[in-house]
Design an enzyme around this catalytic site. Structure first.
Site, PDB file in Angstrom:
ATOM      1  N   ARG A 106      17.576  -9.672  14.462  1.00  0.00           N
ATOM      2  CA  ARG A 106      18.075  -8.238  14.860  1.00  0.00           C
ATOM      3  C   ARG A 106      17.267  -7.731  16.640  1.00  0.00           C
ATOM      4  NH1 ARG A 106      16.470  -5.322  10.241  1.00  0.00           N
ATOM      5  NH2 ARG A 106      17.778  -3.914  10.395  1.00  0.00           N
ATOM      6  N   ASP A 257      11.113   1.445  14.194  1.00  0.00           N
ATOM      7  CA  ASP A 257      11.360   0.025  15.141  1.00  0.00           C
ATOM      8  C   ASP A 257      11.197  -0.260  16.247  1.00  0.00           C
ATOM      9  OD1 ASP A 257      12.772  -1.427  12.721  1.00  0.00           O
ATOM     10  OD2 ASP A 257      12.757   0.133  12.528  1.00  0.00           O
ATOM     11  N   LYS A 268      15.403   4.114  11.043  1.00  0.00           N
ATOM     12  CA  LYS A 268      16.433   4.101   9.947  1.00  0.00           C
ATOM     13  C   LYS A 268      17.342   5.256   9.951  1.00  0.00           C
ATOM     14  CE  LYS A 268      16.760   0.847   8.498  1.00  0.00           C
ATOM     15  NZ  LYS A 268      17.816  -0.511   8.515  1.00  0.00           N
TER      16      LYS A 268
END
Length: 373
Positions: A106, A257, A268
């Site tokens: 990711r 993140d 998000k």
């Protein structure tokens, strides 16, 4: 995924026991709670190979930046154990190869790369020890992964302590996605003050965005807060403005993140819109994260890579098709909130306020020191 071990339980059994998202077993296996199945099933995936860890991260069996980093650290250990290197030099090559592979799972969460760099660095340090057997190298590498895991729990608790100083009894708090115990070793980041408030008899009224398209807020945040007995109300993402307008929310707190050097934050998808709404209503917008999420090498949010996920998450989000066939789809997993919308960034070492270019550098210097009790 192979080696699935079904531990589906009566959810009532779990009411007073926090769910564990990442666990290393005495059999040298990694167990991950399959968060795709919550809240209706509690299933642990048992992983024994590095490729399984890669898919678990990529496919969001495990999610949440800290939990991804922890899982990746254990993944490096699994790869090294399975390779059975004949010499320390071969072992070091194996560690670096598996770390490079897991880094491709990711692209957005910087904790993934932080944890993998830490495993690489530890492996390089171990190479300076003379006459050490490969078996001993594996055990020492595992100790580093366990340390990353253990440290995250304390880090999250400290984030919660600092964040709780911003809240008061009876306050309404809105959160987005899932930045709770399921996304970390324990407590979470954005949800940590909610758990600490409950322990101390401070009543918070939490509003959880459902968080389209994967519904982490509905499936995970609402679930874990409800199981903990915390007052939580689930709302659709597009209801946040109305809830603010009614005066039910006095603060917004989210995880992240990656934090760029200028204070831009990637989180998000939907976070940016929430920050704009908060500013329009005069509501503070807080970001909670460990210092491992701060990336001083990325100057601004424009340089943060944003993962785009499969169109099925939007067109078939509820188990059946909800959009026309062959429709064009744009599905970014994250957005970037510019720093001018961020009231403060809450870390384990304290609360960071603008000017972020200076204050983030200062907090990262402080992060080199032990956490004060």
């Amino acid at each position: 995924m192979s080696n699935q071990q079904d531990h589906t339980l009566d959810l009532s059994i779990q009411r007073y026991e926090p769910l564990v998202s990442v666990r290393w077993t005495e059999h040298y296996e990694l167990e991950l709670l399959d968060q795709r199945l919550l809240p209706t099933q509690i299933v642990m995936e048992r992983l024994t190979e590095v490729s399984q860890v890669w898919h678990a991260i990529h496919d969001m069996v495990v999610r949440g930046a800290p939990a991804i980093g922890i899982a990746a650290a254990y993944g490096v250990v699994l790869g090294a154990l399975n390779d059975k290197a004949a010499s320390p030099l071969e072992w070091l090559k194996s560690v670096n190869t598996h770390a490079d592979y897991l880094a491709t799972s990711r692209p957005t969460a910087v904790n993934l790369f932080w944890a993998l760099d830490r495993m690489r660095n530890r492996a390089s340090q171990l190479m300076t020890v003379s006459n050490i057997a490969v078996a001993s190298l594996n055990e020492l590498l595992l100790e580093e992964a366990v340390l990353i895991h253990q440290e995250d729990e304390e880090v999250c608790r400290q984030i919660g302590e600092h964040a709780l100083s911003l809240f008061h009894d009876g306050m309404g708090v809105l959160t987005h996605c899932n930045a709770g115990g399921l996304a970390t070793a324990k407590y979470g980041t954005a949800l940590a003050p909610m758990y600490l408030a409950q322990e101390r008899g401070i009543q918070l009224k939490v509003f959880a965005d459902e968080t389209r398209p994967v519904l982490q807020g509905a499936r995970l945040t609402a679930f874990e807060l409800q199981q903990a007995g915390i007052d939580v109300t689930l709302i659709c993402d597009n209801m946040a403005a109305m809830v603010m307008q009614k005066g039910w929310v006095q603060a917004v707190i989210v995880g992240t993140d990656r934090v760029a050097a200028n204070g831009d934050v990637a989180n998000k998808i939907g976070t940016y819109g929430l920050a704009v709404l908060a500013k329009a209503h005069g509501i503070p917008f807080y970001v909670a994260c460990p210092t491992s999420t701060i990336d001083l090498n990325t100057s601004s949010g424009e340089l943060i890579p944003i993962e785009e996920r499969h169109e099925r998450e939007i067109t078939e989000a509820f188990g059946s098709r909800t959009a026309p066939e062959n429709i064009k789809v744009y599905n970014p997993a994250f957005d970037v909130t510019p720093n001018e919308y961020v009231t403060a960034i809450i870390t384990e070492h304290g609360i960071v306020e603008p000017d972020y270019v200076t204050s983030l550098q200062d907090i990262m210097k402080r992060a080199a020191l032990p956490i004060a009790d």
